[in-house]
Design a protein around this motif. Structure first.
Motif, PDB file in Angstrom:
ATOM      1  N   UNK A 186       9.595   0.377  -4.507  1.00  0.00           N
ATOM      2  CA  UNK A 186       8.970   1.664  -4.842  1.00  0.00           C
ATOM      3  C   UNK A 186       7.989   1.452  -5.997  1.00  0.00           C
ATOM      4  N   UNK A 187       8.418   0.754  -7.034  1.00  0.00           N
ATOM      5  CA  UNK A 187       7.565   0.513  -8.202  1.00  0.00           C
ATOM      6  C   UNK A 187       6.311  -0.293  -7.864  1.00  0.00           C
ATOM      7  N   UNK A 188       6.387  -1.088  -6.816  1.00  0.00           N
ATOM      8  CA  UNK A 188       5.274  -1.955  -6.433  1.00  0.00           C
ATOM      9  C   UNK A 188       4.434  -1.393  -5.288  1.00  0.00           C
ATOM     10  N   UNK A 198      12.834  16.857  -9.149  1.00  0.00           N
ATOM     11  CA  UNK A 198      12.050  15.996  -8.256  1.00  0.00           C
ATOM     12  C   UNK A 198      11.672  16.747  -6.978  1.00  0.00           C
ATOM     13  N   UNK A 199      12.601  17.503  -6.428  1.00  0.00           N
ATOM     14  CA  UNK A 199      12.309  18.286  -5.213  1.00  0.00           C
ATOM     15  C   UNK A 199      11.219  19.317  -5.477  1.00  0.00           C
ATOM     16  N   UNK A 234      16.216   8.025  -4.309  1.00  0.00           N
ATOM     17  CA  UNK A 234      14.931   7.349  -4.112  1.00  0.00           C
ATOM     18  C   UNK A 234      13.784   8.308  -4.415  1.00  0.00           C
ATOM     19  N   UNK A 235      13.931   9.549  -4.022  1.00  0.00           N
ATOM     20  CA  UNK A 235      12.908  10.551  -4.314  1.00  0.00           C
ATOM     21  C   UNK A 235      12.714  10.684  -5.820  1.00  0.00           C
ATOM     22  N   UNK A 236      13.803  10.739  -6.564  1.00  0.00           N
ATOM     23  CA  UNK A 236      13.702  10.847  -8.021  1.00  0.00           C
ATOM     24  C   UNK A 236      12.990   9.621  -8.602  1.00  0.00           C
ATOM     25  N   UNK A 237      13.260   8.443  -8.058  1.00  0.00           N
ATOM     26  CA  UNK A 237      12.585   7.224  -8.518  1.00  0.00           C
ATOM     27  C   UNK A 237      11.095   7.286  -8.196  1.00  0.00           C
ATOM     28  N   UNK A 238      10.751   7.789  -7.027  1.00  0.00           N
ATOM     29  CA  UNK A 238       9.348   7.919  -6.629  1.00  0.00           C
ATOM     30  C   UNK A 238       8.613   8.866  -7.579  1.00  0.00           C
ATOM     31  N   UNK A 256       0.847  -1.193   0.000  1.00  0.00           N
ATOM     32  CA  UNK A 256       0.000   0.000   0.000  1.00  0.00           C
ATOM     33  C   UNK A 256       0.881   1.241   0.000  1.00  0.00           C
ATOM     34  N   UNK A 257       1.936   1.216   0.821  1.00  0.00           N
ATOM     35  CA  UNK A 257       2.778   2.403   1.034  1.00  0.00           C
ATOM     36  C   UNK A 257       4.255   2.031   1.052  1.00  0.00           C
ATOM     37  N   UNK A 258       5.058   2.848   0.377  1.00  0.00           N
ATOM     38  CA  UNK A 258       6.506   2.823   0.540  1.00  0.00           C
ATOM     39  C   UNK A 258       6.837   4.033   1.408  1.00  0.00           C
ATOM     40  N   UNK A 259       7.474   3.802   2.538  1.00  0.00           N
ATOM     41  CA  UNK A 259       7.801   4.875   3.481  1.00  0.00           C
ATOM     42  C   UNK A 259       9.273   5.228   3.322  1.00  0.00           C
ATOM     43  N   UNK A 260       9.537   6.458   2.881  1.00  0.00           N
ATOM     44  CA  UNK A 260      10.889   6.924   2.576  1.00  0.00           C
ATOM     45  C   UNK A 260      11.285   8.031   3.549  1.00  0.00           C
ATOM     46  N   UNK A 261      12.464   7.888   4.174  1.00  0.00           N
ATOM     47  CA  UNK A 261      12.912   8.861   5.158  1.00  0.00           C
ATOM     48  C   UNK A 261      14.423   8.805   5.307  1.00  0.00           C
TER      49      UNK A 261
END
Length: 161
Positions: A65-67, A146-147, A88-92, A16-21
């Motif tokens: 991320x893709x899934x 991306x930013x 990772x942000x750019x991939x998101x 459901x969620x990818x959590x990036x930090x």
């Protein structure tokens, strides 16, 4: 060819969620993770204790991320200190544009305008990445774009007490 939004409706998501930090924000991310899990949400936590960028697992992170139907990105003053976080942000953002993933930004002790304009402590951190990637201006342009894109998405602005 299906549009990104219609393809996201028919796609089968693993998470459901990818959590990036950034690892500096681990305690806040853990609280958010626990709250979401309690609600029955299936999460892939970007946790460097489990997913180490120095191994082949980086491709597993991009696959995760893709899934993921949603990506929650915790953007803080420290976020841009990490080239890995920015990658990772750019991939998101790429997944938002190509497969219709929804991004939910959480601005933690930083304002969206600081992220958008790369100012304040966030901007100082990003400048270190500009220096790091000085040989590859295309990467800098991609990260900056991306930013800007993420900072224009309505999200939560949170401040520690």
């Amino acid at each position: 060819m299906a549009s990104a939004s219609s393809s996201s409706l028919t796609r089968h998501w693993k998470y459901d969620v990818f959590l990036c930090f950034n690892s500096e924000d681990r305690s806040f991310a853990s609280e958010l993770y626990d709250a979401l899990v309690e609600e029955g949400i299936k999460i892939c936590r970007d946790d460097d204790r489990v997913l180490d960028k120095e191994t082949a697992l980086s491709s597993k992170i991009f696959t995760a991320i893709e899934n993921s139907r949603f990506s929650v990105i915790i953007l803080s003053k420290k976020y841009a200190f990490s080239d890995w976080c920015l990658e990772k942000l750019a991939k998101i953002v790429e997944c938002q544009n190509e497969i219709g993933q929804t991004i939910l930004p959480a601005f933690l002790d930083v304002y969206p305008s600081e992220v958008r304009n790369q100012t304040g402590e966030f901007g100082e951190a990003f400048e270190l990445q500009v220096e790091y990637f000085e040989e590859n201006l295309e990467v800098v342009k991609k990260l900056r774009a991306a930013l800007i894109e993420v900072s224009n998405i309505p999200g939560w602005t949170l401040h520690h007490a």
